[in-house]
Scaffold this motif. Sequence first.
Motif, PDB file in Angstrom:
ATOM      1  N   VAL A 182       0.872  -1.179   0.000  1.00 40.89           N
ATOM      2  CA  VAL A 182       0.000   0.000   0.000  1.00 40.89           C
ATOM      3  C   VAL A 182       0.907   1.226   0.000  1.00 40.89           C
ATOM      4  O   VAL A 182       1.923   1.251   0.696  1.00 40.89           O
ATOM      5  CB  VAL A 182      -0.970   0.012   1.209  1.00 40.89           C
ATOM      6  N   ILE A 183       0.523   2.211  -0.805  1.00 40.98           N
ATOM      7  CA  ILE A 183       1.440   3.324  -1.062  1.00 40.98           C
ATOM      8  C   ILE A 183       0.872   4.649  -0.576  1.00 40.98           C
ATOM      9  O   ILE A 183      -0.216   5.054  -0.996  1.00 40.98           O
ATOM     10  CB  ILE A 183       1.746   3.402  -2.573  1.00 40.98           C
ATOM     11  N   ASP A 184       1.624   5.270   0.315  1.00 37.14           N
ATOM     12  CA  ASP A 184       1.289   6.634   0.709  1.00 37.14           C
ATOM     13  C   ASP A 184       2.131   7.541  -0.179  1.00 37.14           C
ATOM     14  O   ASP A 184       3.336   7.678   0.031  1.00 37.14           O
ATOM     15  CB  ASP A 184       1.630   6.853   2.191  1.00 37.14           C
ATOM     16  N   PRO A 185       1.515   8.153  -1.215  1.00 39.27           N
ATOM     17  CA  PRO A 185       2.331   8.860  -2.208  1.00 39.27           C
ATOM     18  C   PRO A 185       3.131  10.013  -1.617  1.00 39.27           C
ATOM     19  O   PRO A 185       4.257  10.259  -2.022  1.00 39.27           O
ATOM     20  CB  PRO A 185       1.310   9.362  -3.231  1.00 39.27           C
ATOM     21  N   LYS A 186       2.544  10.680  -0.629  1.00 41.25           N
ATOM     22  CA  LYS A 186       3.249  11.823  -0.020  1.00 41.25           C
ATOM     23  C   LYS A 186       4.553  11.342   0.606  1.00 41.25           C
ATOM     24  O   LYS A 186       5.625  11.891   0.363  1.00 41.25           O
ATOM     25  CB  LYS A 186       2.329  12.440   1.046  1.00 41.25           C
ATOM     26  N   LEU A 187       4.445  10.271   1.405  1.00 44.72           N
ATOM     27  CA  LEU A 187       5.638   9.780   2.096  1.00 44.72           C
ATOM     28  C   LEU A 187       6.602   9.094   1.131  1.00 44.72           C
ATOM     29  O   LEU A 187       7.816   9.157   1.314  1.00 44.72           O
ATOM     30  CB  LEU A 187       5.245   8.838   3.242  1.00 44.72           C
ATOM     31  N   LEU A 188       6.065   8.457   0.086  1.00 46.74           N
ATOM     32  CA  LEU A 188       6.963   7.844  -0.904  1.00 46.74           C
ATOM     33  C   LEU A 188       7.769   8.925  -1.627  1.00 46.74           C
ATOM     34  O   LEU A 188       8.983   8.777  -1.849  1.00 46.74           O
ATOM     35  CB  LEU A 188       6.164   6.999  -1.906  1.00 46.74           C
ATOM     36  N   ILE A 189       7.108  10.036  -1.974  1.00 43.32           N
ATOM     37  CA  ILE A 189       7.821  11.118  -2.667  1.00 43.32           C
ATOM     38  C   ILE A 189       8.902  11.711  -1.744  1.00 43.32           C
ATOM     39  O   ILE A 189      10.023  11.973  -2.167  1.00 43.32           O
ATOM     40  CB  ILE A 189       6.822  12.191  -3.175  1.00 43.32           C
ATOM     41  N   GLU A 190       8.555  11.861  -0.463  1.00 38.27           N
ATOM     42  CA  GLU A 190       9.576  12.363   0.486  1.00 38.27           C
ATOM     43  C   GLU A 190      10.770  11.414   0.529  1.00 38.27           C
ATOM     44  O   GLU A 190      11.919  11.825   0.592  1.00 38.27           O
ATOM     45  CB  GLU A 190       8.971  12.499   1.896  1.00 38.27           C
ATOM     46  N   GLU A 191      10.453  10.111   0.490  1.00 38.87           N
ATOM     47  CA  GLU A 191      11.534   9.101   0.534  1.00 38.87           C
ATOM     48  C   GLU A 191      12.379   9.157  -0.743  1.00 38.87           C
ATOM     49  O   GLU A 191      13.610   9.079  -0.687  1.00 38.87           O
ATOM     50  CB  GLU A 191      10.907   7.717   0.742  1.00 38.87           C
ATOM     51  N   LEU A 192      11.702   9.314  -1.880  1.00 34.25           N
ATOM     52  CA  LEU A 192      12.435   9.437  -3.158  1.00 34.25           C
ATOM     53  C   LEU A 192      13.366  10.649  -3.108  1.00 34.25           C
ATOM     54  O   LEU A 192      14.533  10.568  -3.503  1.00 34.25           O
ATOM     55  CB  LEU A 192      11.444   9.605  -4.316  1.00 34.25           C
ATOM     56  N   ASP A 193      12.853  11.759  -2.584  1.00 34.38           N
ATOM     57  CA  ASP A 193      13.675  12.979  -2.498  1.00 34.38           C
ATOM     58  C   ASP A 193      14.892  12.753  -1.609  1.00 34.38           C
ATOM     59  O   ASP A 193      15.998  13.173  -1.941  1.00 34.38           O
ATOM     60  CB  ASP A 193      12.854  14.153  -1.926  1.00 34.38           C
ATOM     61  N   ARG A 194      14.656  12.061  -0.491  1.00 34.27           N
ATOM     62  CA  ARG A 194      15.772  11.802   0.447  1.00 34.27           C
ATOM     63  C   ARG A 194      16.841  10.947  -0.221  1.00 34.27           C
ATOM     64  O   ARG A 194      18.028  11.236  -0.135  1.00 34.27           O
ATOM     65  CB  ARG A 194      15.246  11.063   1.689  1.00 34.27           C
ATOM     66  N   VAL A 195      16.394   9.899  -0.889  1.00 32.23           N
ATOM     67  CA  VAL A 195      17.339   8.976  -1.528  1.00 32.23           C
ATOM     68  C   VAL A 195      18.101   9.692  -2.646  1.00 32.23           C
ATOM     69  O   VAL A 195      19.324   9.603  -2.745  1.00 32.23           O
ATOM     70  CB  VAL A 195      16.585   7.727  -2.044  1.00 32.23           C
ATOM     71  N   GLU A 196      17.375  10.484  -3.452  1.00 33.96           N
ATOM     72  CA  GLU A 196      18.032  11.203  -4.561  1.00 33.96           C
ATOM     73  C   GLU A 196      19.020  12.241  -4.044  1.00 33.96           C
ATOM     74  O   GLU A 196      20.064  12.466  -4.653  1.00 33.96           O
ATOM     75  CB  GLU A 196      16.979  11.856  -5.463  1.00 33.96           C
TER      76      GLU A 196
END
Length: 453
Positions: free
Chosen positions: A78-92
Amino acid sequence: MGRRPLANVIVIGAQWGDEGKGKVTDLLSKSANMVVRYQGGVNAGHTVVVNGQTFKLHLIPSGILYPDTECIIGSGTVIDPKLLIEELDRVESLNISTKKLMISQTAHVTMPYHRMFDRASEERRGTEKIGTTGRGIGPTYADKSERTGIRMVDLMEPEGLRQQLTWTINYKNVILEKLYNLPPLEPEAVIQEYLQYADRLRPHVVDTSLKIDGAIQSRRNILFEGAQGTLLDLDHGTYPFVTSSNPVAGGACVGAGVGPTSIDRVIGVAKAYTTRVGEGPFPTEMNDGIGELLCDRGAEFGTTTGRKRRCGWFDAVIGRYAVRVNGLDCLAITKLDVLDELEEIKVCVAYELDGKRCEHFPNHSRLFAKSSPIYETLPGWKRSTAECRNLEDLPSQALDYLKFLAELMKVPIAIVSVGASRDQTIIIEDPIHGPKRALLHADGTRAITTSIG
Ligand code: GDP
Ligand code: IMO
Ligand code: MG
């Protein structure tokens, strides 16, 4: 029979989560072409430590740190898009490419009302609360089962999303206002917010089952990374104190969209002791100085919520249960170093239940709650294991401890972890490349070849 050099391996948690799945997945990802998360959501917190740098991952698979490893967030998540985007930003921001990340079209999406329901229902339960992570996981899976969920593919289609969300939010608002006394959500505001998330995530959203099948057909090797742990499984865990998905190995097939015939091996990750976050029975829990010592030495605070983890001795009854319900081939035992200072170490070998010895996990919450541990005590080693890289480097008492666990669980140990870093690991045999052999057995033998070898 010729040896099959590569393998598709499922990595699962054999206890109540936080066993070190992130570390083990990262370690094995070196030999994997693809890493797939198959269930759970941002309730997971997987920590990987490389060259002193700590990476905390929630939805992104732990294979992301390798430039050539494809990563998949599968249908069962299950995907929380807000938190996934924050995670993508952190990783990038750490100069790690996320281009190779793919997200399933059919994964369900966590909406603001799911988070609100999760927190409000916990509050309403009071002393009966589950102790969830408050991330909306249960309500998102509930909507999936009720067939009112929003999937990633819905998020990608603005007009359909508008229609679906307007109806759903108006319906959810009745519950928010009437049941929980909370302010209603404004449909248009939520729609606008989620359309922005859709734009950001669109390049990653694909038919992941097809991608995984392509990798299987071309005999690339795949790691399936479990989140949570066996005892948190919705069907097989300590219900109702569980999560709302299936972390067990079988969940990998359902959640990734592959058949069981594609799986070669299942590896269970277990700490050399036990921890649990949230509510629910925990027979070997220690509310004393030793529990505190394990918590301090093991830095036992949740990766997702920061909550202090409850600590206890190793429980071989739940361990044997994990072997059974996951069909474990071998084990990775983590955090052995946390036990380094102890004079003696206890292991729960069976339970006492209604005055009788019970060898099996009582799969009934009332009986499990009144099970008390029967311990055997082993001597500690009182020496640091953090620098050990081979079994031969370990103090003899530590080796005996590991053999005892293998004997109780009736599965060999493939990996021993003696620190958080990638290199603080004893690899007895690489579960991906190695032939299927019996590894560290209770009698100390280390390489008994089976028919596949
Ligand atoms: P996961 O959810 O199963 O991936 O586990 P978490 O990352 O939530 O929790 C495990 C914690 O233990 C993390 O902080 C890891 O960095 C750490 N860790 C993993 N293996 C070891 C080990 O062998 N020794 C020590 N001391 N820490 C470890
Ligand atoms: P990883 O993948 C440990 C626990 C929560 C709570 C219960 C239900 O890092 O091992 P939920 O928010 O899922 O509805 O909460 O499950 N829990 C975890 N405990 N590790 C996790 O993930 C967990 N994910 C959920 O504390 O008891
Ligand atoms: Mg964790």
